[in-house]
Structures are given as structure tokens and as C-alpha cells.
Design a protein around this motif. Sequence first.
Motif, PDB file in Angstrom:
ATOM      1  N   GLN A  93     -58.100 -59.310 -72.028  1.00 30.61           N
ATOM      2  CA  GLN A  93     -57.020 -59.850 -73.341  1.00 30.61           C
ATOM      3  C   GLN A  93     -55.072 -59.649 -71.670  1.00 30.61           C
ATOM      4  O   GLN A  93     -55.735 -58.558 -71.176  1.00 30.61           O
ATOM      5  N   GLU A  94     -54.685 -60.859 -71.842  1.00 32.40           N
ATOM      6  CA  GLU A  94     -53.529 -60.189 -70.359  1.00 32.40           C
ATOM      7  C   GLU A  94     -52.688 -59.037 -70.602  1.00 32.40           C
ATOM      8  O   GLU A  94     -52.733 -58.495 -72.074  1.00 32.40           O
ATOM      9  N   SER A  95     -52.798 -58.719 -69.728  1.00 29.37           N
ATOM     10  CA  SER A  95     -51.267 -56.948 -70.144  1.00 29.37           C
ATOM     11  C   SER A  95     -50.385 -56.722 -69.189  1.00 29.37           C
ATOM     12  O   SER A  95     -49.356 -56.486 -69.021  1.00 29.37           O
ATOM     13  N   ASN A  96     -50.132 -58.275 -69.222  1.00 32.23           N
ATOM     14  CA  ASN A  96     -48.394 -58.330 -68.314  1.00 32.23           C
ATOM     15  C   ASN A  96     -47.969 -58.207 -69.424  1.00 32.23           C
ATOM     16  O   ASN A  96     -47.834 -58.235 -70.490  1.00 32.23           O
ATOM     17  N   GLU A  97     -46.206 -58.991 -69.106  1.00 36.43           N
ATOM     18  CA  GLU A  97     -45.144 -59.090 -70.810  1.00 36.43           C
ATOM     19  C   GLU A  97     -45.753 -59.610 -71.388  1.00 36.43           C
ATOM     20  O   GLU A  97     -45.011 -60.252 -72.977  1.00 36.43           O
ATOM     21  N   PHE A  98     -46.110 -60.862 -71.007  1.00 35.07           N
ATOM     22  CA  PHE A  98     -46.973 -62.409 -72.100  1.00 35.07           C
ATOM     23  C   PHE A  98     -47.749 -62.048 -72.843  1.00 35.07           C
ATOM     24  O   PHE A  98     -48.911 -62.638 -73.605  1.00 35.07           O
ATOM     25  N   GLY A  99     -48.915 -60.564 -72.447  1.00 32.77           N
ATOM     26  CA  GLY A  99     -50.227 -60.630 -73.072  1.00 32.77           C
ATOM     27  C   GLY A  99     -50.205 -59.739 -74.813  1.00 32.77           C
ATOM     28  O   GLY A  99     -48.786 -59.690 -75.209  1.00 32.77           O
ATOM     29  N   GLY A 100     -50.589 -59.195 -75.210  1.00 34.55           N
ATOM     30  CA  GLY A 100     -51.112 -59.141 -75.932  1.00 34.55           C
ATOM     31  C   GLY A 100     -50.301 -57.114 -76.920  1.00 34.55           C
ATOM     32  O   GLY A 100     -50.916 -56.741 -74.993  1.00 34.55           O
ATOM     33  N   VAL A 101     -50.043 -57.265 -77.030  1.00 34.86           N
ATOM     34  CA  VAL A 101     -49.695 -55.302 -77.300  1.00 34.86           C
ATOM     35  C   VAL A 101     -50.890 -54.315 -77.230  1.00 34.86           C
ATOM     36  O   VAL A 101     -50.353 -53.176 -76.111  1.00 34.86           O
ATOM     37  N   VAL A 102     -51.940 -54.351 -77.158  1.00 36.65           N
ATOM     38  CA  VAL A 102     -53.281 -53.803 -77.044  1.00 36.65           C
ATOM     39  C   VAL A 102     -53.126 -53.502 -75.458  1.00 36.65           C
ATOM     40  O   VAL A 102     -53.088 -51.829 -75.388  1.00 36.65           O
ATOM     41  N   SER A 103     -53.600 -54.051 -74.947  1.00 32.32           N
ATOM     42  CA  SER A 103     -53.907 -54.495 -73.429  1.00 32.32           C
ATOM     43  C   SER A 103     -52.247 -54.224 -72.953  1.00 32.32           C
ATOM     44  O   SER A 103     -52.495 -53.599 -71.527  1.00 32.32           O
ATOM     45  N   ILE A 104     -50.948 -54.173 -73.265  1.00 37.12           N
ATOM     46  CA  ILE A 104     -49.217 -53.584 -72.852  1.00 37.12           C
ATOM     47  C   ILE A 104     -49.545 -52.003 -72.554  1.00 37.12           C
ATOM     48  O   ILE A 104     -49.371 -51.388 -71.752  1.00 37.12           O
ATOM     49  N   PHE A 105     -50.257 -51.609 -73.701  1.00 33.20           N
ATOM     50  CA  PHE A 105     -49.662 -50.459 -73.682  1.00 33.20           C
ATOM     51  C   PHE A 105     -51.469 -49.623 -73.194  1.00 33.20           C
ATOM     52  O   PHE A 105     -51.004 -48.798 -73.239  1.00 33.20           O
ATOM     53  N   LEU A 106     -52.570 -50.140 -73.034  1.00 35.97           N
ATOM     54  CA  LEU A 106     -52.891 -49.328 -72.436  1.00 35.97           C
ATOM     55  C   LEU A 106     -53.180 -49.456 -70.776  1.00 35.97           C
ATOM     56  O   LEU A 106     -52.686 -48.496 -70.232  1.00 35.97           O
ATOM     57  N   ARG A 107     -52.236 -50.986 -70.548  1.00 33.10           N
ATOM     58  CA  ARG A 107     -51.886 -50.803 -68.416  1.00 33.10           C
ATOM     59  C   ARG A 107     -50.605 -50.004 -69.405  1.00 33.10           C
ATOM     60  O   ARG A 107     -50.823 -48.744 -67.287  1.00 33.10           O
ATOM     61  N   ARG A 108     -49.739 -49.903 -69.429  1.00 35.10           N
ATOM     62  CA  ARG A 108     -48.484 -49.128 -69.105  1.00 35.10           C
ATOM     63  C   ARG A 108     -49.543 -47.573 -69.350  1.00 35.10           C
ATOM     64  O   ARG A 108     -48.940 -46.042 -68.908  1.00 35.10           O
ATOM     65  N   ILE A 109     -50.160 -46.918 -70.575  1.00 38.27           N
ATOM     66  CA  ILE A 109     -50.724 -45.619 -70.252  1.00 38.27           C
ATOM     67  C   ILE A 109     -51.678 -45.383 -69.332  1.00 38.27           C
ATOM     68  O   ILE A 109     -51.376 -44.029 -68.600  1.00 38.27           O
ATOM     69  N   THR A 110     -52.207 -45.830 -68.716  1.00 42.02           N
ATOM     70  CA  THR A 110     -53.406 -45.632 -67.713  1.00 42.02           C
ATOM     71  C   THR A 110     -52.633 -45.536 -66.518  1.00 42.02           C
ATOM     72  O   THR A 110     -52.795 -44.451 -65.371  1.00 42.02           O
ATOM     73  N   GLN A 111     -51.468 -45.963 -66.254  1.00 39.38           N
ATOM     74  CA  GLN A 111     -50.806 -45.969 -65.473  1.00 39.38           C
ATOM     75  C   GLN A 111     -49.317 -44.669 -65.464  1.00 39.38           C
ATOM     76  O   GLN A 111     -48.943 -44.706 -64.271  1.00 39.38           O
ATOM     77  N   GLY A 112     -49.444 -43.870 -66.363  1.00 40.13           N
ATOM     78  CA  GLY A 112     -48.755 -43.104 -66.893  1.00 40.13           C
ATOM     79  C   GLY A 112     -47.527 -43.212 -67.080  1.00 40.13           C
ATOM     80  O   GLY A 112     -46.671 -42.514 -66.530  1.00 40.13           O
ATOM     81  N   GLU A 113     -47.433 -44.114 -67.224  1.00 39.42           N
ATOM     82  CA  GLU A 113     -46.181 -44.788 -68.340  1.00 39.42           C
ATOM     83  C   GLU A 113     -45.854 -44.530 -70.150  1.00 39.42           C
ATOM     84  O   GLU A 113     -47.248 -45.057 -70.025  1.00 39.42           O
ATOM     85  N   ASN A 114     -44.693 -44.536 -70.542  1.00 40.92           N
ATOM     86  CA  ASN A 114     -44.656 -44.493 -71.970  1.00 40.92           C
ATOM     87  C   ASN A 114     -44.725 -45.642 -72.603  1.00 40.92           C
ATOM     88  O   ASN A 114     -44.257 -47.159 -72.043  1.00 40.92           O
ATOM     89  N   PRO A 115     -45.743 -46.100 -73.824  1.00 41.35           N
ATOM     90  CA  PRO A 115     -45.565 -46.942 -74.126  1.00 41.35           C
ATOM     91  C   PRO A 115     -44.632 -47.590 -75.020  1.00 41.35           C
ATOM     92  O   PRO A 115     -43.743 -47.001 -75.682  1.00 41.35           O
ATOM     93  N   VAL A 116     -43.534 -48.587 -74.658  1.00 40.56           N
ATOM     94  CA  VAL A 116     -43.178 -49.373 -75.062  1.00 40.56           C
ATOM     95  C   VAL A 116     -42.814 -50.341 -76.553  1.00 40.56           C
ATOM     96  O   VAL A 116     -43.503 -50.801 -76.772  1.00 40.56           O
TER      97      VAL A 116
END
Length: 333
Positions: A190-213
Motif C-alpha cells: 500500500q502506498e505510504s506517501n501523502e496519497f496512500g492509505g492511512v495504515v501505510s502512512i502511519f507505518l512509515r511515520r512510526i518506523t521513521q521515528g515520527e508521530n502518526p498524524v
Amino acid sequence: MSEYGIDGLRGRKVIVTGGAGFIGSHLCEGLVEVGADVICMDDLSAGKTTNVRHLEGRNNFHFVEMDVCDDSAAMDRVFEGVDTVFHNAASKKNICLINPHRDLEVNAGGALNLLKMTMKHGVRKFVQASTGSVYGEPQIFPTTESHPFEPVSYYGVSKLAGERYVDVFHRLYGLDTTILRYFHVYGPRQESNEFGGVVSIFLRRITQGENPVVFGHGEQVRSFTWVRDLVEANLRVATNPVATGKAYNAASGIRVTINELARGMLDILDKDGALSIEHGEPLIGDIMEFDVANGAIREDLGLTFEADFWGTLRTALGDVDSFLGRTQPATAS
């Protein structure tokens, strides 16, 4: 017998539009597995060749870089001998805010172009991927397929226009069509950029050490649906005449709020407890409540949906690189 229990498409030539995208690549896998002769069509505006690289070299898989709005002789050549079209290409919801004209061109015009090609070349079956956004903010719970259409986003309007074209071709010309309305699909690639799905967006941010928005208050309810359940839904409607002329909610019926999703993913992934939920401004056209009825597709096609959302998600997130499409999946056998 395949993983999906479907053999009716064996040997048939099929097109999957948007085949290099998240859902489309999983559908290509399922079709290759059951022995269909698969043409993966994608203009790569959102899809990625890496999503289907593991299928390259299979004698029943062929990639074609092409826009679904192309009505040239090149599209005619692709359609020669095709039995079934799985139309999954779309201009996604977030993109429509940036370029609503392109959104209309792809989601409505692209569907019309493919339907015309379908009739011209005697294609047997047309399966249209649509969205729960055609209902707008639901007023009836649980929401069945008879809910009024009151879309509140450009995306919902353009996808509904695509549905109406599909319905017209069925009613006027007798084309065998089925519409599947997708809801909040999750799974690997699932695409994890700003056009992707919320699960992958959260996953990308958390694994990069960023808070999920979380946008807005976070109590928006979603019906998260496992991507491989949608593959089975597509294969079944393509081979079962009971689905002719019908539209189905293809949704798990699971109810999870965005806040619950963010907290749950932090519990799974943020072992040190260093991160927390951030809240941003609400998204335009964001629907607050989903309670989706899937009884029609379960009764007509015997389809079951993954009900263990957290168990499935926890297992899938065990390989973060695969989920985010950074590594190649195993080749279908």
C-alpha cells in the motif's frame, strides 16, 4: 485448486487496469496463480513496476504501460482476444483535490473509454472497482447497496459517474458487468506517501521515528478490509453469473476509529513508547461514520472477510519492508 478456490478464469485473457498499483498488483498475482493470461495495464502515474516485478518472466503475465483514457489503435491491440476486464485504475481521493479535472477524466472518462473498447472487441465481462465514497456521508446504518448516492467529494462524484457508465452499458447493451465498492483496504505494498492509505502512512511515520498524524478529532470510523479478500471478490464476481449487473459492498464490516488505529499501531511498533498521536486539521470531504453491510456479497458469492483485523495487521507488520513495498514478495506459484 488455487488459494482462492477459483479456476474459472484459467486460460482466459484478462486486463487489470491499475495493475501495478497496490490493489491491482495483488489482483494480478491472484489471476496469474489461477492460470489466467494477465495483461497488467498501468500508466505508472501512481503504480510502480516494483509491485509486479516478481511476476515478470511468467509466461501468463504481460505489462503494458498505457493510460486508460487512451483510445488509439494501441489500445485496440491490447484488447484483442480479451475475455474479462478488471478496471482498478483510478485517480485517488487525495489527488482529486489537486486536479479535479484529471480526476473526472480518469475516473469517469477512463471507465467510458474502456467500456467502449469492451463492446468493440466483444469482451465477455467487465468488473468495475468503485468506492464507498459514492454514498457520501452515510445516513442509513448499516449501509447497504441501496443507500442513496450523495457523494461529498470530487472523487466520490467521479467514481459514481464511472459506475453510472457501467450500469448504462449493462442496461442498454447487455454487457455482463459487476461493480465492487471498496472500503479502506490495507495490506502489503500500500502506498505510504501523502496519497496512500492511512495504515501505510502511519507505518512509515512510526518506523521513521515520527508521530502518526490524525486529521480532525480521530473518531472517524473505518471498515478496514484485507486486500486479499478483494482479490477473491474480483475472481468470484468474474466467474459467477449471479453477480451480473449487480453492485456490491466489498467491505469487511470491521469498525475501527482512526484514533484506535493509531494507538494500536503505536502499541505494536513503538516499543519504547517514545511517540504519540498528533492531530491535524480535518480533511475536506472526510466521512465520519462507516457501518457497512456486506450481506449481499456474502450471500450471493459465499465470500468471507478477514475478521481478525489486529491479528492480521500485527502479522503483516512483522515485515515492514514488505508491507511498504521495499522488498519483493515471493513469486506466485
